[in-house]
Scaffold this motif. Structure first.
Motif, short mmCIF file in Angstrom:
data_model
loop_
_atom_site.label_atom_id
_atom_site.label_comp_id
_atom_site.label_asym_id
_atom_site.label_seq_id
_atom_site.Cartn_x
_atom_site.Cartn_y
_atom_site.Cartn_z
N ARG A 26 0.83 -1.21 0.00
CA ARG A 26 0.00 0.00 0.00
C ARG A 26 0.86 1.25 0.00
O ARG A 26 0.56 2.23 -0.69
N GLU A 30 0.72 4.21 -2.75
CA GLU A 30 0.43 5.60 -2.37
C GLU A 30 1.56 6.53 -2.80
O GLU A 30 1.32 7.62 -3.29
N LYS A 33 1.54 7.64 -6.39
CA LYS A 33 0.57 8.69 -6.71
C LYS A 33 1.18 10.08 -6.65
O LYS A 33 0.62 11.03 -7.19
N VAL A 48 -3.33 11.63 0.14
CA VAL A 48 -2.24 10.69 -0.14
C VAL A 48 -1.22 10.72 0.99
O VAL A 48 -0.75 9.67 1.45
N GLN A 51 -2.50 8.79 3.86
CA GLN A 51 -2.41 7.36 3.58
C GLN A 51 -0.98 6.85 3.75
O GLN A 51 -0.76 5.76 4.28
N VAL A 52 -0.01 7.64 3.30
CA VAL A 52 1.40 7.26 3.44
C VAL A 52 1.76 7.16 4.93
O VAL A 52 2.41 6.20 5.36
N CYS A 55 0.22 3.98 6.33
CA CYS A 55 0.97 2.80 5.89
C CYS A 55 2.26 2.66 6.68
O CYS A 55 2.60 1.55 7.12
#
Length: 76
Positions: A26, A30, A33, A48, A51-52, A55
């Motif tokens: 993941r 990410e 992107k 993003v 999300q990083v 993760c």
């Protein structure tokens, strides 16, 4: 080493390894992107980034679980 290729006996180890590998995948997705080629006008960089961070947190959590489990197993 051959021992790394063997299926872990502990369900906790398997769960931690699944979290580690899925989070790493993941994270890679990410991060892609954010590359100029992948970025489109509708890319929400703030989302993003969140999300990083998530993760990376999941990777650290899984790594800590593995260290804890292996330390306990080695001390027994």
């Amino acid at each position: 080493p051959a021992s790394l290729l063997q299926k872990p006996k502990s369900e906790l180890v398997r769960t931690s390894l699944r979290l580690l590998t899925s989070s790493a995948y993941r994270l890679q997705c990410e991060c892609k992107k954010t590359l100029p080629v992948e970025t489109c006008p509708t890319t929400d960089i703030q989302l993003v980034t969140q999300q990083v961070i998530q993760c990376a947190y999941d990777i650290a959590k899984a790594a800590k679980q593995l260290v804890t489990i292996t330390t306990k197993e080695n001390n027994n």
